[in-house]
Design an enzyme around this catalytic site. Structure first.
Site, PDB file in Angstrom:
ATOM      1  N   TRP A   1      -4.706   2.306   2.564  1.00 55.66           N
ATOM      2  CA  TRP A   1      -5.441   1.053   2.711  1.00 55.66           C
ATOM      3  C   TRP A   1      -6.799   1.191   2.041  1.00 55.66           C
ATOM      4  O   TRP A   1      -7.736   1.740   2.638  1.00 55.66           O
ATOM      5  CB  TRP A   1      -5.642   0.752   4.199  1.00 55.66           C
ATOM      6  CG  TRP A   1      -4.497   0.078   4.887  1.00 55.66           C
ATOM      7  CD1 TRP A   1      -3.627  -0.834   4.361  1.00 55.66           C
ATOM      8  CD2 TRP A   1      -4.116   0.227   6.276  1.00 55.66           C
ATOM      9  NE1 TRP A   1      -2.738  -1.262   5.312  1.00 55.66           N
ATOM     10  CE2 TRP A   1      -3.014  -0.631   6.488  1.00 55.66           C
ATOM     11  CE3 TRP A   1      -4.611   0.990   7.337  1.00 55.66           C
ATOM     12  CZ2 TRP A   1      -2.395  -0.736   7.736  1.00 55.66           C
ATOM     13  CZ3 TRP A   1      -3.996   0.881   8.574  1.00 55.66           C
ATOM     14  CH2 TRP A   1      -2.901   0.024   8.768  1.00 55.66           C
TER      15      TRP A   1
ATOM     16  N   TYR B   1       0.870  -1.181   0.000  1.00 60.47           N
ATOM     17  CA  TYR B   1       0.000   0.000   0.000  1.00 60.47           C
ATOM     18  C   TYR B   1       0.901   1.224   0.000  1.00 60.47           C
ATOM     19  O   TYR B   1       1.735   1.367   0.898  1.00 60.47           O
ATOM     20  CB  TYR B   1      -0.886   0.025   1.250  1.00 60.47           C
ATOM     21  CG  TYR B   1      -1.456  -1.315   1.677  1.00 60.47           C
ATOM     22  CD1 TYR B   1      -2.556  -1.871   1.025  1.00 60.47           C
ATOM     23  CD2 TYR B   1      -0.884  -2.027   2.730  1.00 60.47           C
ATOM     24  CE1 TYR B   1      -3.075  -3.098   1.427  1.00 60.47           C
ATOM     25  CE2 TYR B   1      -1.393  -3.250   3.140  1.00 60.47           C
ATOM     26  CZ  TYR B   1      -2.493  -3.784   2.485  1.00 60.47           C
ATOM     27  OH  TYR B   1      -2.991  -4.997   2.893  1.00 60.47           O
ATOM     28  N   ARG B   2       0.722   2.104  -0.962  1.00 60.58           N
ATOM     29  CA  ARG B   2       1.605   3.259  -1.061  1.00 60.58           C
ATOM     30  C   ARG B   2       1.490   4.155   0.175  1.00 60.58           C
ATOM     31  O   ARG B   2       0.442   4.184   0.832  1.00 60.58           O
ATOM     32  CB  ARG B   2       1.283   4.057  -2.316  1.00 60.58           C
ATOM     33  CG  ARG B   2      -0.072   4.735  -2.234  1.00 60.58           C
ATOM     34  CD  ARG B   2      -0.237   5.758  -3.336  1.00 60.58           C
ATOM     35  NE  ARG B   2      -1.496   6.434  -3.226  1.00 60.58           N
ATOM     36  CZ  ARG B   2      -2.534   6.253  -4.043  1.00 60.58           C
ATOM     37  NH1 ARG B   2      -2.450   5.394  -5.047  1.00 60.58           N
ATOM     38  NH2 ARG B   2      -3.643   6.939  -3.874  1.00 60.58           N
TER      39      ARG B   2
ATOM     40  N   ASP C   1      -1.915   7.566 -10.615  1.00 58.58           N
ATOM     41  CA  ASP C   1      -2.165   6.181 -10.227  1.00 58.58           C
ATOM     42  C   ASP C   1      -2.018   5.193 -11.381  1.00 58.58           C
ATOM     43  O   ASP C   1      -1.839   5.575 -12.535  1.00 58.58           O
ATOM     44  CB  ASP C   1      -3.573   6.074  -9.615  1.00 58.58           C
ATOM     45  CG  ASP C   1      -3.550   5.291  -8.318  1.00 58.58           C
ATOM     46  OD1 ASP C   1      -2.958   4.205  -8.318  1.00 58.58           O
ATOM     47  OD2 ASP C   1      -4.127   5.781  -7.324  1.00 58.58           O
TER      48      ASP C   1
ATOM     49  N   GLU D   1       0.647 -13.940   3.754  1.00 59.77           N
ATOM     50  CA  GLU D   1       1.413 -13.783   2.522  1.00 59.77           C
ATOM     51  C   GLU D   1       2.822 -14.372   2.660  1.00 59.77           C
ATOM     52  O   GLU D   1       3.401 -14.842   1.678  1.00 59.77           O
ATOM     53  CB  GLU D   1       1.512 -12.299   2.134  1.00 59.77           C
ATOM     54  CG  GLU D   1       0.271 -11.719   1.461  1.00 59.77           C
ATOM     55  CD  GLU D   1      -0.875 -11.374   2.403  1.00 59.77           C
ATOM     56  OE1 GLU D   1      -0.704 -11.498   3.636  1.00 59.77           O
ATOM     57  OE2 GLU D   1      -1.956 -10.978   1.912  1.00 59.77           O
TER      58      GLU D   1
END
Ligand SMILES: Cc1cc2nc3c(=O)[nH]c(=O)nc-3n(C[C@H](O)[C@H](O)[C@H](O)COP(=O)(O)O)c2cc1C
Ligand SMILES: [Mn+2]
Length: 502
Positions: free
Chosen positions: A188, A174-175, A280, A231
């Site tokens: 988020w 998430y950037r 984006d 993950e």
């Protein structure tokens, strides 16, 4: 061989393979690196290590994932489908019969058992520990990517949180917009697991951010796994060895020991800030919107840490192959619930969530519609805006063939399903954010049971004539390149074509 153990090993591999260029010239992290990278990515060029970034001691690595070849090198696999096969093997395990099958079954089980991360006492990511005023993001060469971006953004982080109810770990990419030396926003989005951990929190949630892990671990931060699956388990499985973790210094979170840099801190449930605008991966600027604020409590890093970055923007950008990796790797899991799916393609130009082409073994009237609804109910694929369904013999990766079938086989009145549902957080087209229209196009052959007339037969040359022409080709004296000679239209050599070719 196994996938690279850390970013250093990965850089060595890229260098040996002629896949890395070190740039010694001083470059500006504001816009200039984006322009250099965008040209390099779109030309299918190498990974870039900028050794001299204006205003920072730290080198910046970018375009490590920018081509199919590098993505395969990251997994140490001959193709992304080969990576998927390893997962399919485990998912489709049957009770073994006979000794050989039993031994093989045990090996597979061991590969799952060994996927669980392992905690170790020391990690290279903590060679330097900076707290208080020493912990400052100003030390990192964070890029301002596009002219109208609100600020510099950390673009390739692996953000680690724990679900406060179950303790389950989540890692997501998430950037993070830089708000000051010790604060960032945390992007988020509403459909994401990190967001769910945050929403389930009372008060503060601890957060750790790993930058510059081995390439497989970095990839898995972007993988759309169900919430309850860690993950780092997937990373361990794909690496063939567990991810090693060390306890962070100021938060109760274990972080990848091999990372170049770790940011430690917390997010207060009640504190939000306007995040954006940000250029984006939709190809447009995402306008400002409230997101939580991350407060830094420590930075730990290797003594000579390398800062990793990525630029998203109009497709194709470097994230194309991260997305393609997920497309391939998740096919076996999708087939577990929808076995009639033969293959699917999420076009890079469709930013992944805008379009899904899927081929099916059609068995009954309405089967294409059944599969559309299944996709609209599957994990992050549920956000897909347009679905095109084709028959099993259609190559979903050949967009010319897909358009041919859409033109030839579709009666828009009968074969187009317009419905509605959840849409991607970043989709600016729908009237409402998050919710709007979806379209399904059934480009399969239809039967009279679906209201069609008798379906005509497709043109095919006889095998004998094809073999005759093959045998006699030199005699004709017509010089064609090998693909055209097989009757396939020669593909143009535009970079996008090359990017999409597999
Ligand atoms: C380069 C890159 C940047 C991304 N940035 C964001 C982002 O800012 N916010 C977000 O919610 N998802 C972002 N994503 C997508 C998430 O990483 C992806 O949905 C992942 O599955 C999220 O993890 P989760 O499923 O555990 O929430 C990005 C993906 C990539 C490849
Ligand atoms: Mn997750």
């Amino acid at each position: 061989m196994a996938p690279a153990a850390d970013l250093r090993a990965w850089l060595n591999l890229l260098e040996r393979e002629g896949e890395l260029v070190r740039v010694a010239a001083e470059v500006d992290p504001e816009l200039e690196i984006t322009e250099i990278t965008d040209r390099t990515v779109k030309a299918g060029g190498p990974a870039l290590l900028f050794e001299n970034v204006k205003g920072s001691e730290r080198p910046l690595l970018i375009n490590q994932f920018g081509t199919e070849r590098r993505m395969c090198l990251a997994f140490d696999a001959p193709s992304l489908d080969a990576v998927a096969e390893r997962i399919g093997d485990v998912l489709e395990m049957q009770p073994p019969e006979g000794l050989v099958a039993k031994v093989r079954g045990l090996q597979k089980l061991k590969s799952i058992a060994d996927s669980r991360p392992r905690t170790v006492r020391r990690g290279a990511c903590q060679e330097l520990v900076l707290t208080g005023d020493d912990a400052t993001l100003d030390a990192l060469p964070i890029q301002k990517c596009w002219p109208e971006d609100a600020a510099p953004f950390i673009t390739l982080p692996a953000v680690v949180t724990h679900d406060p109810r179950t303790g389950t770990r989540n890692v997501g990419m998430y950037r993070m917009q830089k708000l000051g030396p010790r604060a960032t926003a945390m992007h988020w989005q509403i459909h994401k697991d990190g967001r769910a951990d945050y929403l389930a929190t009372d008060g503060k949630i601890e957060v750790a951010v790993a930058l510059g892990t081995d390439p497989v671990t970095t990839y898995t931060a972007s993988a759309p796994l169900p919430k309850h699956i860690d993950e780092l388990m997937l990373a361990g499985f794909l690496r063939g060895e567990p991810v090693e973790l060390v306890r962070a210094k100021t938060v109760a979170i274990d972080v990848p020991a091999n990372a170049e840099i770790v940011l430690e801190g917390y997010i207060d449930k009640n504190e939000v800030t306007d995040e954006g605008p940000f250029g984006d991966h939709t190809g447009y600027y995402t306008p400002p919107e409230p997101f939580p604020v991350f407060h830094l409590t420590a930075i730990t890093m290797r003594r000579d840490a390398i800062y990793p970055s990525i630029v998203v923007g109009k497709p194709p950008a470097e994230d194309a192959w991260l997305g393609k990796a997920s497309e391939r790797i998740f096919l076996p899991a999708i087939r577990m619930t929808v076995p009639e799916i033969v293959d699917y393609d999420l076009p890079v130009a469709g930013a992944f969530h805008n379009c899904c082409i899927v081929s099916i073994r059609k068995a009954y009237p309405g089967h294409a519609q059944k599969v559309m609804h299944a996709i609209w109910g599957l994990g992050m694929l549920s956000l897909t805006k347009a679905i095109v369904v084709v028959d099993e013999w259609v190559d979903v990766h050949d967009y010319d063939e897909v358009v041919f079938r859409m033109g030839a086989n579709v009666d828009p009145k009968r074969d187009v399903l317009v419905t509605e549902g959840p849409l991607d957080h970043l989709d600016h087209a729908p009237t409402l954010q998050f919710y709007g229209g979806k379209i399904g196009i059934d480009a399969t052959h239809k039967s009279p049971a679906e209201g069609a007339r008798e379906w005509p037969r497709e043109i095919e040359m006889t095998r004998e004539t094809k073999e005759l022409a093959d045998r006699r080709w030199d005699e004709y004296g017509i010089d064609l390149d090998a693909t055209a000679r097989n009757g396939r239209i020669r593909q143009s050599s535009r970079p996008l074509r090359r990017l999409l070719r597999r």
